[in-house]
Design a protein around this motif. Structure first.
Motif, mmCIF file in Angstrom:
data_model
loop_
_atom_site.group_PDB
_atom_site.id
_atom_site.type_symbol
_atom_site.label_atom_id
_atom_site.label_comp_id
_atom_site.label_asym_id
_atom_site.label_seq_id
_atom_site.Cartn_x
_atom_site.Cartn_y
_atom_site.Cartn_z
ATOM 1 N N GLY A 108 45.683 27.084 117.322
ATOM 2 C CA GLY A 108 44.309 26.678 117.037
ATOM 3 C C GLY A 108 43.853 25.467 117.822
ATOM 4 N N ASN A 109 43.193 24.529 117.150
ATOM 5 C CA ASN A 109 42.599 23.363 117.793
ATOM 6 C C ASN A 109 43.286 22.070 117.368
ATOM 7 N N ASP A 110 43.244 21.075 118.267
ATOM 8 C CA ASP A 110 43.649 19.703 117.925
ATOM 9 C C ASP A 110 45.101 19.602 117.478
ATOM 10 N N ASN A 111 45.965 20.404 118.064
ATOM 11 C CA ASN A 111 47.383 20.349 117.739
ATOM 12 C C ASN A 111 48.123 19.432 118.706
ATOM 13 N N TRP A 112 49.162 18.787 118.192
ATOM 14 C CA TRP A 112 50.022 17.927 119.004
ATOM 15 C C TRP A 112 51.389 18.612 119.087
ATOM 16 N N ILE A 113 51.697 19.156 120.261
ATOM 17 C CA ILE A 113 52.914 19.934 120.453
ATOM 18 C C ILE A 113 53.845 19.137 121.371
ATOM 19 N N SER A 114 54.950 18.676 120.833
ATOM 20 C CA SER A 114 55.861 17.831 121.609
ATOM 21 C C SER A 114 56.770 18.677 122.498
ATOM 22 N N ASP A 122 53.646 36.584 118.417
ATOM 23 C CA ASP A 122 52.877 36.870 117.205
ATOM 24 C C ASP A 122 52.790 35.707 116.226
ATOM 25 N N CYS A 123 53.213 34.507 116.619
ATOM 26 C CA CYS A 123 53.027 33.357 115.737
ATOM 27 C C CYS A 123 51.545 33.027 115.622
ATOM 28 N N GLN A 124 51.156 32.554 114.450
ATOM 29 C CA GLN A 124 49.775 32.162 114.177
ATOM 30 C C GLN A 124 49.804 30.717 113.684
ATOM 31 N N VAL A 125 49.430 29.800 114.549
ATOM 32 C CA VAL A 125 49.471 28.376 114.224
ATOM 33 C C VAL A 125 48.041 27.879 114.081
ATOM 34 N N GLY A 126 47.771 27.158 113.009
ATOM 35 C CA GLY A 126 46.421 26.687 112.728
ATOM 36 C C GLY A 126 46.013 25.503 113.564
ATOM 37 N N SER A 127 45.295 24.578 112.973
ATOM 38 C CA SER A 127 44.757 23.420 113.678
ATOM 39 C C SER A 127 45.291 22.123 113.077
ATOM 40 N N ASN A 128 45.289 21.076 113.905
ATOM 41 C CA ASN A 128 45.698 19.730 113.477
ATOM 42 C C ASN A 128 47.161 19.661 113.047
ATOM 43 N N THR A 129 47.979 20.532 113.576
ATOM 44 C CA THR A 129 49.409 20.469 113.265
ATOM 45 C C THR A 129 50.113 19.510 114.209
ATOM 46 N N ILE A 130 51.319 19.110 113.817
ATOM 47 C CA ILE A 130 52.189 18.303 114.671
ATOM 48 C C ILE A 130 53.546 18.991 114.737
ATOM 49 N N PHE A 131 54.005 19.269 115.961
ATOM 50 C CA PHE A 131 55.340 19.803 116.189
ATOM 51 C C PHE A 131 56.126 18.748 116.958
ATOM 52 N N SER A 132 57.169 18.214 116.350
ATOM 53 C CA SER A 132 57.998 17.243 117.061
ATOM 54 C C SER A 132 58.942 17.955 118.023
ATOM 55 N N ASN A 133 59.653 17.171 118.829
ATOM 56 C CA ASN A 133 60.496 17.734 119.877
ATOM 57 C C ASN A 133 61.470 18.786 119.347
ATOM 58 N N ASN A 134 61.532 19.901 120.071
ATOM 59 C CA ASN A 134 62.490 20.971 119.810
ATOM 60 C C ASN A 134 62.233 21.745 118.519
ATOM 61 N N ALA A 135 61.070 21.620 117.901
ATOM 62 C CA ALA A 135 60.733 22.513 116.788
ATOM 63 C C ALA A 135 60.582 23.927 117.341
ATOM 64 N N GLN A 136 61.135 24.898 116.636
ATOM 65 C CA GLN A 136 61.231 26.255 117.162
ATOM 66 C C GLN A 136 60.735 27.269 116.133
ATOM 67 N N LEU A 137 59.786 28.121 116.543
ATOM 68 C CA LEU A 137 59.308 29.193 115.680
ATOM 69 C C LEU A 137 59.800 30.532 116.220
ATOM 70 N N ALA A 138 60.447 31.312 115.370
ATOM 71 C CA ALA A 138 60.757 32.693 115.725
ATOM 72 C C ALA A 138 59.486 33.539 115.594
#
Length: 265
Positions: A108-114, A122-138
């Motif tokens: 989505g919008n305004d995400n901070w992806i480290s 097929d992942c569905q990620v919203g807005s204003n999220t924060i993913f720190s280093n090495n976060a992994q989605l299957a």
């Protein structure tokens, strides 16, 4: 004309706004569209049927829009869609979707992806999220708005993470996380409400109290999950809650109704 470094390779069929910047040695494929003022750093590969919105910043060495890491994928023209104002740091990998799902991976919008974050097919990620280093989605993971994933958090396929949830560092997540809940550990366990997160979002004391009560109903009351759902429905209808507090409790209750892998409990 877009500001394209001479060493970059941009397919003539790619659609780039005239204000887009493309750094040295980056590669942009023919089915890519990039919106105004987005900046693509050096050594970034953007391929596949990928649409990127406005005001995004991609740092060096990311792979965006590559084929899904799924043996069932047979070359179908699936997609990746990225919204506006996202920051994507070094060495991130975002894959396109599969026809076995919606056929699209979304951010989505305004995400901070480290750095080193992976968003699988097929992942569905919203807005204003924060993913720190090495976060992994299957594959097929859903992440709600304002959720935070700490460093090295790993999420099993088909899991859902609710809005304003917090996933702690090195957490191994194999079940769904309801909204507002803080989880950590390996395997993951519920540790309380993400109080600091919702305070920063401006939640009022009555709203926070309503969320805490909902959390205690599910996690501390000794009720079965079905009993807890019924209790939450009653809380959401309480005249003692303001409209926002009731909406937060309903969000908690609705999430439980749709949890497909069971919840971290």
């Amino acid at each position: 004309m877009a500001l394209i470094h001479p060493s970059a390779i941009v397919d003539p069929k790619a659609q780039l706004d005239s204000s887009v910047e493309v750094g040295a040695f980056s590669i942009i494929g023919p089915h890519v569209r990039i919106g105004a003022r987005s900046v693509i750093g050096p050594h970034v590969v953007i391929e596949g049927h990928t649409t990127i919105g406005e005001d995004n910043k991609f740092f060096q060495f990311s792979s965006i829009g590559a084929a899904p890491q799924d043996k069932k994928w047979a070359g179908e023209a699936t997609r990746l869609e990225v919204g506006d104002r996202n920051t994507v740091r070094e060495f991130c990998t975002f894959n396109t979707g599969t026809v076995q799902d919606a056929g699209v991976t979304r951010l989505g919008n305004d995400n901070w992806i480290s750095a080193y974050v992976h968003l699988a097919h097929d992942c569905q990620v919203g807005s204003n999220t924060i993913f720190s280093n090495n976060a992994q989605l299957a594959g097929h993971v859903v992440v709600g708005d304002w959720a935070i994933l700490s460093g090295y958090a790993g999420v099993h396929q088909f899991c859902k993470i609710g809005e304003h949830a917090f996933v702690g560092m090195y957490t191994s997540l194999t079940q769904d996380v309801p909204p507002f809940v803080l989880v950590s550990g390996n395997p993951a366990g519920a540790r309380g409400v993400n109080i600091e997160g919702i305070k920063r979002r401006g939640f009022t004391r009555p709203q926070i109290d309503a969320i805490r009560t909902a959390y205690k109903t599910v996690y501390r009351s000794g009720l079965t999950l079905e009993e807890a759902k019924a209790a939450l429905a009653g809380q959401a209808a309480s005249e003692e809650l303001d409209a926002d507090g009731a909406a937060h409790v309903r969000a908690f209750c609705d999430f439980l109704e749709t949890a497909s892998r069971g919840i971290v409990r």
